[in-house]
Design an enzyme around this catalytic site. Structure first.
Site, mmCIF file in Angstrom:
data_model
loop_
_atom_site.group_PDB
_atom_site.id
_atom_site.type_symbol
_atom_site.label_atom_id
_atom_site.label_comp_id
_atom_site.label_asym_id
_atom_site.label_seq_id
_atom_site.Cartn_x
_atom_site.Cartn_y
_atom_site.Cartn_z
ATOM 1 N N LYS A 198 -0.567 11.135 1.260
ATOM 2 C CA LYS A 198 -0.181 10.096 2.213
ATOM 3 C C LYS A 198 0.294 10.721 3.543
ATOM 4 O O LYS A 198 0.308 11.943 3.697
ATOM 5 C CB LYS A 198 0.920 9.217 1.606
ATOM 6 C CG LYS A 198 0.463 8.473 0.335
ATOM 7 C CD LYS A 198 -0.660 7.524 0.621
ATOM 8 C CE LYS A 198 -0.964 6.522 -0.479
ATOM 9 N NZ LYS A 198 -1.280 7.058 -1.799
HETATM 10 C C1 LIG Z 1 -2.572 1.072 -1.937
HETATM 11 C C2 LIG Z 1 -1.641 1.834 -2.824
HETATM 12 N N1 LIG Z 1 -0.616 1.188 -3.395
HETATM 13 C C3 LIG Z 1 0.270 1.825 -4.173
HETATM 14 C C4 LIG Z 1 0.171 3.164 -4.437
HETATM 15 C C5 LIG Z 1 1.139 3.794 -5.383
HETATM 16 O O1 LIG Z 1 1.901 4.783 -4.800
HETATM 17 P P1 LIG Z 1 2.492 5.981 -5.674
HETATM 18 O O2 LIG Z 1 1.357 6.879 -6.038
HETATM 19 O O3 LIG Z 1 3.479 6.611 -4.746
HETATM 20 O O4 LIG Z 1 3.150 5.382 -6.878
HETATM 21 C C6 LIG Z 1 -0.874 3.890 -3.835
HETATM 22 C C7 LIG Z 1 -1.043 5.331 -3.981
HETATM 23 O O5 LIG Z 1 -1.155 6.079 -4.720
HETATM 24 C C8 LIG Z 1 -1.806 3.204 -3.029
HETATM 25 O O6 LIG Z 1 -2.829 3.858 -2.474
#
Ligand SMILES: Cc1ncc(COP(=O)(O)O)c(C=O)c1O
Length: 401
Positions: A198
């Site tokens: 990210k």
């Molecule tokens: C659109 C979206 N929502 C939620 C997430 C969840 O984030 P995390 O991996 O930090 O739990 C991600 C990424 O991985 C994502 O791309």
């Protein structure tokens, strides 16, 4: 580079020697020093660096508050919980997203309702949202796919007309803007992710931002087992300061001070990184805009794209080979292409649990068949970008009709 244009897939020389990933974190010496400082201090978790990161993050996105979580998924779960999403509720969301956007609704006992995307932006189509409304609709959960802002005006208009909550999943959209305003303070709540691919990373981590101060305590409680007060408050010497009353069912979703120190350093370089992401996206657009076999990533007037990923859309009627073969050919050239995403409603769990399947969201399904994610991260050199362009051109020359 192979002189005769033979694909690496067919034994030719790959465009580059080492695999270029589609995304990569960037950590500098100052980040490392900031983490070391916390490691030498008194608070590894529940300490003051978390609050500093939250404050800086809220300022960076133009929200009144930010509450840190252990992941973007935890942030989504918390946002759904504190806005009262629960059993029997329906929440309208996009199928073209990472599973976590919809899973957080299942965690709360609610039902995700997948409304289709607009082919021109790959984001939730407000007309499809309107059509998906039911007496059980409680909220709308849009995702800014790839970092391109959704039509939030239209989504807010629908939400206001039915008194619905809006939670934006901005995991792709840190730094994105609509009409000059950053995403983060535009809806009831907005969530972010700090996974290594990210815009900024804390290893794992996430954030919920918003403007309604009434939601802050609930968010903090939810990340801390549903306990009313956090550790630093209990350290005070007032009578009963030891007490921990659990008043809701929460989780351990805390972000550590170690991670927050990293996040603070990362955040301080956000603007430069966004600019580099924009620069790489521009190079891709210039290279591929005139290529009939593919369509460049969508953009939208009046918005700033955060370019989390670069989705190229293959024009299948111009190609002899399918997406899978083109994907394999690019991987063989050592270009770490990816595909975002298999639409959520096509995953086996969703099909079995919710009875979803092909045909539910035709635009998302059609886009998915065409999508190819090209590498895009600020640490890419101009040579890396040129390698991607050369490899795509090489493979498309072979794959076209
Ligand atoms: C659109 C979206 N929502 C939620 C997430 C969840 O984030 P995390 O991996 O930090 O739990 C991600 C990424 O991985 C994502 O791309």
């Amino acid at each position: 580079m192979s002189d005769d244009g033979t694909l690496a897939l067919h034994g030719g020389r790959p465009v580059r020697e080492r695999m270029l990933p589609y995304g990569r974190h960037e950590i500098d010496e100052a980040d490392i020093q900031a983490v070391v400082e916390v490691l030498r201090g008194d608070w590894l978790t529940n300490g003051p660096t978390v609050a500093r990161f939250e404050q800086a993050f809220a300022e960076a996105v133009g929200a009144s508050f930010a509450v840190a979580f252990s992941s973007g998924t935890a942030a989504l779960h918390a946002a759904a919980f504190v806005t009262g999403i629960g059993p029997g509720d329906e929440v309208i969301t996009s199928p073209l997203t990472f599973l976590a956007s919809a899973n957080c609704l299942l965690y709360c006992g609610a039902r995700p309702i997948f409304a289709d995307i607009e082919p021109a932006t790959l984001n939730l189509d407000p007309a499809a949202v309107q059509a998906a409304l039911s007496p059980r609709t409680k909220a709308i959960l849009p995702i800014h796919f790839a970092g391109l802002p959704c039509r939030m005006d239209a989504i807010h208009t629908i939400a206001r007309s039915r008194n619905l909550t809006v939670i934006e999943d901005a995991a792709h959209a840190l730094g994105a803007e609509i009409g000059g305003r950053r995403i983060g303070g535009l809806s009831d709540l907005t969530t972010f992710s700090f996974h290594p691919v990210k815009h900024i990373t804390t290893g794992e981590g996430g954030m919920v931002t918003g403007n309604d101060p009434a939601l802050v305590e609930g968010l903090k409680r939810f990340r801390n087992h549903g306990i009313e007060r956090e550790v630093r408050q209990r350290q005070k010497s007032t009578p009963g300061a030891w007490r921990q009353d659990m008043i809701a069912l929460g989780f351990n979703y805390r972000l550590t001070d170690i991670q927050s120190a990293l996040g603070l350093g990362q955040l301080s370089r956000l603007d430069a990184r966004l600019a580099r992401r924009e620069d790489i996206a521009r190079r891709y657009r210039e290279a591929f805009a005139a290529m009939p076999e593919a369509t460049v990533a969508p953009t939208r007037q009046g918005t700033r794209h955060a370019w989390h990923i670069y989705p190229l859309l293959l024009n299948r009627d111009r190609l002899e080979r399918d997406r899978e073969t083109i994907f394999q050919a690019l991987r063989a050239e050592n270009i770490g292409v990816s595909v975002h995403y298999l639409p959520v409603h096509l995953h086996p769990y969703y099909r079995e649990r919710l009875g979803t399947g092909p045909g539910l969201c035709p635009a998302a399904e059609a886009a998915f068949e065409r999508l190819l994610t090209l590498p895009l991260f600020p640490g890419m050199s101009n040579e890396d970008v040129a390698d991607v362009i050369a490899a795509v051109q090489k493979v498309i020359r072979w794959a076209r009709k």
